[in-house]
Motif scaffolding. Structure first.
Motif, PDB file in Angstrom:
ATOM      1  N   ASP A 137       0.765  -1.456   0.357  1.00 36.84           N
ATOM      2  CA  ASP A 137      -0.252   0.517  -0.141  1.00 36.84           C
ATOM      3  C   ASP A 137       0.706   1.335  -0.152  1.00 36.84           C
ATOM      4  N   GLY A 138       1.277   1.283  -1.659  1.00 34.39           N
ATOM      5  CA  GLY A 138       2.226   2.942  -1.172  1.00 34.39           C
ATOM      6  C   GLY A 138       3.519   2.536  -1.059  1.00 34.39           C
ATOM      7  N   GLU A 139       4.283   3.077  -1.236  1.00 34.25           N
ATOM      8  CA  GLU A 139       6.154   3.301  -1.602  1.00 34.25           C
ATOM      9  C   GLU A 139       6.263   3.448  -0.307  1.00 34.25           C
ATOM     10  N   LEU A 140       7.043   2.621   0.258  1.00 34.31           N
ATOM     11  CA  LEU A 140       7.728   3.069   1.788  1.00 34.31           C
ATOM     12  C   LEU A 140       8.919   3.732   1.122  1.00 34.31           C
ATOM     13  N   THR A 149      -1.287   3.498   7.739  1.00 35.87           N
ATOM     14  CA  THR A 149      -1.783   2.399   9.365  1.00 35.87           C
ATOM     15  C   THR A 149      -3.210   1.900   8.245  1.00 35.87           C
ATOM     16  N   PRO A 150      -4.173   1.060   9.211  1.00 30.71           N
ATOM     17  CA  PRO A 150      -4.891   0.952   8.536  1.00 30.71           C
ATOM     18  C   PRO A 150      -5.966   2.002   8.061  1.00 30.71           C
ATOM     19  N   GLU A 151      -5.686   2.688   8.383  1.00 29.23           N
ATOM     20  CA  GLU A 151      -6.905   3.896   8.297  1.00 29.23           C
ATOM     21  C   GLU A 151      -6.134   4.665   6.468  1.00 29.23           C
ATOM     22  N   LYS A 152      -5.420   3.911   6.390  1.00 27.68           N
ATOM     23  CA  LYS A 152      -4.737   4.612   4.746  1.00 27.68           C
ATOM     24  C   LYS A 152      -4.323   6.089   5.505  1.00 27.68           C
ATOM     25  N   ARG A 153      -3.292   6.194   6.685  1.00 25.19           N
ATOM     26  CA  ARG A 153      -2.941   7.670   6.764  1.00 25.19           C
ATOM     27  C   ARG A 153      -1.429   7.245   7.049  1.00 25.19           C
ATOM     28  N   TRP A 154      -0.662   8.131   6.194  1.00 30.38           N
ATOM     29  CA  TRP A 154       0.834   7.850   6.547  1.00 30.38           C
ATOM     30  C   TRP A 154       1.784   8.524   7.350  1.00 30.38           C
ATOM     31  N   THR A 155       2.423   7.813   8.358  1.00 37.34           N
ATOM     32  CA  THR A 155       3.289   8.054   9.973  1.00 37.34           C
ATOM     33  C   THR A 155       4.428   7.176  10.089  1.00 37.34           C
ATOM     34  N   ALA A 156       4.890   7.085  11.040  1.00 38.97           N
ATOM     35  CA  ALA A 156       6.298   6.696  10.872  1.00 38.97           C
ATOM     36  C   ALA A 156       6.529   5.398  11.978  1.00 38.97           C
ATOM     37  N   GLU A 209       4.923  -0.735  16.490  1.00 37.03           N
ATOM     38  CA  GLU A 209       3.416  -0.327  16.034  1.00 37.03           C
ATOM     39  C   GLU A 209       3.779   1.763  15.951  1.00 37.03           C
ATOM     40  N   PRO A 210       2.320   2.329  15.754  1.00 38.76           N
ATOM     41  CA  PRO A 210       2.876   4.019  14.557  1.00 38.76           C
ATOM     42  C   PRO A 210       3.539   4.906  15.899  1.00 38.76           C
ATOM     43  N   LEU A 211       4.463   5.325  15.397  1.00 38.12           N
ATOM     44  CA  LEU A 211       5.095   6.214  16.876  1.00 38.12           C
ATOM     45  C   LEU A 211       3.398   7.128  16.721  1.00 38.12           C
ATOM     46  N   LEU A 212       2.829   7.717  15.631  1.00 35.04           N
ATOM     47  CA  LEU A 212       1.789   8.639  16.097  1.00 35.04           C
ATOM     48  C   LEU A 212       0.965   8.455  15.008  1.00 35.04           C
ATOM     49  N   SER A 213      -0.239   8.915  15.441  1.00 34.89           N
ATOM     50  CA  SER A 213      -1.385   8.295  13.952  1.00 34.89           C
ATOM     51  C   SER A 213      -2.198   9.159  13.963  1.00 34.89           C
ATOM     52  N   GLY A 239      -1.649  15.172   2.728  1.00 38.20           N
ATOM     53  CA  GLY A 239      -1.526  15.376   4.481  1.00 38.20           C
ATOM     54  C   GLY A 239      -2.810  14.417   4.397  1.00 38.20           C
ATOM     55  N   TYR A 240      -4.541  14.367   3.412  1.00 38.54           N
ATOM     56  CA  TYR A 240      -5.653  13.690   4.480  1.00 38.54           C
ATOM     57  C   TYR A 240      -5.363  12.441   3.894  1.00 38.54           C
ATOM     58  N   GLY A 241      -5.022  11.281   3.534  1.00 42.23           N
ATOM     59  CA  GLY A 241      -4.871   9.791   3.526  1.00 42.23           C
ATOM     60  C   GLY A 241      -4.487   9.308   2.136  1.00 42.23           C
ATOM     61  N   GLU A 242      -3.964   8.204   1.867  1.00 40.91           N
ATOM     62  CA  GLU A 242      -4.293   7.816   0.964  1.00 40.91           C
ATOM     63  C   GLU A 242      -4.825   7.798  -0.529  1.00 40.91           C
ATOM     64  N   GLU A 243      -6.371   7.569  -0.029  1.00 48.74           N
ATOM     65  CA  GLU A 243      -7.904   7.637  -1.031  1.00 48.74           C
ATOM     66  C   GLU A 243      -7.995   9.088  -1.278  1.00 48.74           C
ATOM     67  N   LEU A 244      -7.279   9.740  -1.027  1.00 54.53           N
ATOM     68  CA  LEU A 244      -7.703  10.938  -1.268  1.00 54.53           C
ATOM     69  C   LEU A 244      -7.065  11.486  -1.990  1.00 54.53           C
ATOM     70  N   PHE A 245      -5.872  10.800  -2.313  1.00 52.61           N
ATOM     71  CA  PHE A 245      -4.178  11.526  -2.456  1.00 52.61           C
ATOM     72  C   PHE A 245      -4.744  10.925  -4.068  1.00 52.61           C
ATOM     73  N   ARG A 246      -5.037   9.533  -4.129  1.00 56.56           N
ATOM     74  CA  ARG A 246      -5.115   9.091  -5.005  1.00 56.56           C
ATOM     75  C   ARG A 246      -6.550   8.830  -6.090  1.00 56.56           C
ATOM     76  N   LYS A 247      -7.284   9.736  -5.685  1.00 57.39           N
ATOM     77  CA  LYS A 247      -8.486   9.536  -6.519  1.00 57.39           C
ATOM     78  C   LYS A 247      -8.349  10.997  -7.127  1.00 57.39           C
ATOM     79  N   ALA A 248      -7.460  11.296  -7.437  1.00 59.65           N
ATOM     80  CA  ALA A 248      -7.344  12.688  -8.352  1.00 59.65           C
ATOM     81  C   ALA A 248      -6.469  11.690  -9.827  1.00 59.65           C
ATOM     82  N   ARG A 249      -6.189  10.373 -10.066  1.00 61.33           N
ATOM     83  CA  ARG A 249      -4.831  10.019 -10.884  1.00 61.33           C
ATOM     84  C   ARG A 249      -6.173   9.938 -12.308  1.00 61.33           C
TER      85      ARG A 249
END
Length: 665
Positions: free
Chosen positions: A239-242, A260-267, A279-283, A473-483
């Protein structure tokens, strides 16, 4: 710090007796900041910053304790036909030495030079700053990404060589070790051909490589500079490039960005022995903590990513952007500093910029939607906190308009975030409105001070911005829906924002304009041709008007190879999708545009060439509705001088007052 968040249901709090808005001089909004892009030297004794002088942006260095300023002259752009050369940024590579990034034609990278803080001992590092006939390995080196500073006596840094104007792919960089004392360099790590990103530890050892092949990604790792590389994450669909975020020496872990499981990028912490993510450092359920594309910035300062301490050899915290810039501190000491500064400066977002090597001196910046910002010095040994330089001290925050975070639902159910700026002293009801889609389109609007938006609000117009699909900034779904949704659902999001403002009662439906720059300029022209009944008039600055033409312009540019691949994937393939690209090009539906149009274009624009503006002007003239137009001499894709910004802002205000009508008083 004050939160800007407020849905439209809460906008009624602004209601009350309207106060007359004092119309401030346009010059106030066009001027360059007095102090910008400030950075603290490693020993904490000097502050490097940018300031305009005699029409050029120049590097200045403040000797903090002596209150003495050096002004650095970087000379002329000999290899750019004598074009005006400005300084874009500077970063310290030692206590008294800097890398200085220069540009021509309004932020078009010229090169990098290294010099002492008084401007002496200049050495060309990259790009056209090497103005001799000698070229590295027969071709000039273009490298402008520093990934590590050693701060040793020879001022070495690690940089990415993306092979611009040389054989090789831009998205498969080598790592080079550059000596900022004499300009010599060597290849530190050669790309095996499938590494898209590199990770460097605190000692400057390249220990992580992100593998990429088509839609697959993985990672290779080594324990030390002498150890062999080994694969710790195999190439596979993910799910997305590391990508690497850093190293955590305390926990002997790699910090890796992932979803994350909610498709949000974090560390996440990655155990290099097992290849397992912790576990994610912050989500956050709604916002990305890290951004997979362009990092959001304020005045050159990153607003997203980890905060490390060399003196503590530890991860201190994470910066991220939600409705406004935020910080999560893991370190109690720095959390205490943050609380004390927030108490001292309660009306601004206050962010750490730099820390001296010994940890004694810290550079902070406080800013808001109404305050352009001020840089402050915290000196622990002297127990002192003082202002070093306001960015725009002629701006009075009480005269500026608040920027409120809003969100609405697009026609396909996607939640879109944005911002509404309302003229000071007025309720968000029945206002003349300027809809401002951002450029990119793969960037986002941020909460913070924006001179152009504040000018419009000062003239009595509400301003609506939206982070349509494709905005990071608002999750992978919103970002990818622009393709492949340029001229389609992205445009729907912009129209839906306009209709939301009407339905919410914010906008006077008879007095709405649309105005954008770059991709936002394209969006404005598209909206005028396809949703013309919504808008009384429109403004396009440096907007794309013919997609096939601009693809054709870029195909022979070697520096645009990676960008062209991205465009083909995200926008459309000019070989296979010609009919579609023609159908979404404003030059081909100019006859459908009936509202007044203002076209603004820099004559030296290398991103959207001036011919794009000329084609649109010609098409509108052929349709019998010639636009108003301004071509700005010496300007590129943005506007780099106060004189050019004043000319542009004056034209915008006059155009709106004539075609949209005067703003509220």
């Amino acid at each position: 710090m004050r939160s800007p968040f407020g849905l439209v249901i809460g906008l009624c709090v602004l209601a009350g007796a309207a106060l007359a808005i004092e119309r401030l001089p346009i010059e106030h909004f066009a001027r360059e900041p007095e102090t910008s892009r400030a950075r603290l030297s490693p020993d904490g004794k000097h502050l490097a910053f940018l300031r305009e002088h005699n029409g050029r942006t120049k590097l200045h260095v403040l000797e903090i304790d002596a209150d003495k300023i050096y002004r650095i002259d970087v000379g002329e752009a000999a290899l750019a036909s004598g074009a005006r050369k400005d300084v874009d940024a500077a970063e310290w590579v030692g206590d008294r030495r800097l890398l200085v990034y220069t540009s021509v034609w309004d932020r078009f990278r010229y090169g990098i030079a290294a010099m002492n803080l008084d401007g002496s001992q200049v050495r060309a590092i990259s790009g056209a700053e090497d103005e001799t006939e000698y070229l590295h390995e027969g071709m000039r080196l273009y490298a402008d990404e520093v990934i590590h500073r050693f701060e040793d006596k020879d001022h070495h840094v690690l940089m990415l060589d993306r092979h611009h104007n040389r054989p090789g792919r831009a998205d498969r960089p080598d790592v080079i070790k550059m000596c900022a004392s004499d300009g010599s360099y060597s290849v530190e790590v050669k790309n095996p051909g499938n590494v898209s990103r590199w990770g460097v530890d605190a000692d400057g050892v390249v220990r992580l490589g992100i593998l990429a092949e088509d839609d697959k990604s993985g990672a290779m790792y080594r324990d030390s500079e002498k150890a062999p590389w080994r694969t710790i994450l195999p190439l596979e669909d993910r799910d997305g490039e590391l990508w690497p975020v850093g190293f955590d020496p305390v926990n002997n872990a790699v910090l890796m960005a992932a979803l994350t499981p909610e498709k949000r990028w974090t560390a996440y912490r990655l155990d290099p022995a097992s290849g397992q993510l912790g576990e994610p450092l912050l989500s956050h359920p709604e916002y990305d903590i890290l951004l997979p594309s362009r990092t959001p910035r304020f005045d050159g300062m990153s607003l997203s990513g980890p905060i490390y301490s060399r003196s503590k050899s530890a991860l201190l915290g994470m910066k991220f952007v939600s409705d406004a810039p935020r910080v999560k501190w893991f370190d109690r000491e720095f959390a205490t500093y943050q609380a004390a500064i927030d108490k001292t400066l309660p009306n601004t977002v206050n962010l750490l910029v730099d820390v001296s090597r010994d940890g004694n001196r810290q550079l902070w910046c406080g800013f808001s939607d109404q305050d352009p910002g001020t840089y402050y010095l915290l000196d622990r040994s002297r127990k002192m906190f003082k202002a070093l330089g306001p960015r725009m001290n002629w701006i009075k925050p009480a005269q500026m308009a608040p920027m409120l975070a809003i969100k609405y639902t697009a026609r396909d159910g996607l939640v879109i975030h944005g911002f509404l700026t309302v003229p000071i002293g007025h309720a968000a009801k029945g206002l003349p409105l300027v809809v401002m889609p951002h450029g990119g389109p793969w960037v986002r609007d941020l909460w913070g001070f924006d001179p152009e938006i504040q000018l419009l609000a000062n003239r009595g117009y509400a301003v609506l911005q939206m982070n349509y699909r494709g905005s990071p900034g608002y999750g992978e779904e919103l970002f990818r829906k622009a393709r492949r949704e340029i001229g389609r659902k992205i445009q729907d999001d912009i129209e839906d924002a306009t209709r939301w403002a009407i339905a919410a009662g914010v906008a006077d439906p008879q007095r709405i304009a649309i105005y954008g720059s770059s991709y936002g300029g394209y969006s404005a022209l598209f909206a005028l041709g396809h949703s013309g009944g919504l808008y009384r008039c429109g403004i396009s600055m440096a907007g794309v008007t013919d997609w096939l033409e601009i693809f054709d312009d870029r195909k022979s540019d070697p520096a645009a190879k990676a960008a062209n691949r991205h465009w083909r994937r995200e926008i459309g393939d000019p070989d296979e999708d010609r009919a579609f690209l023609a159908s979404i090009s404003p030059v081909n539906f100019a006859d459908q545009i009936v509202a007044p149009v203002l076209i603004i274009q820099g004559k030296e624009d290398r991103t959207v060439p001036p011919e794009q503006a000329r084609l649109m002007i010609k098409a509108l003239e052929k349709a019998g509705r010639p636009p108003q137009s301004i071509f700005l001499a010496g300007q590129g894709h943005g506007l780099s001088t106060a004189k050019a910004r004043l000319q542009m802002m004056t034209a915008v205000v006059e155009f709106l007052e004539k075609n949209l009508g005067p703003g509220v008083k």
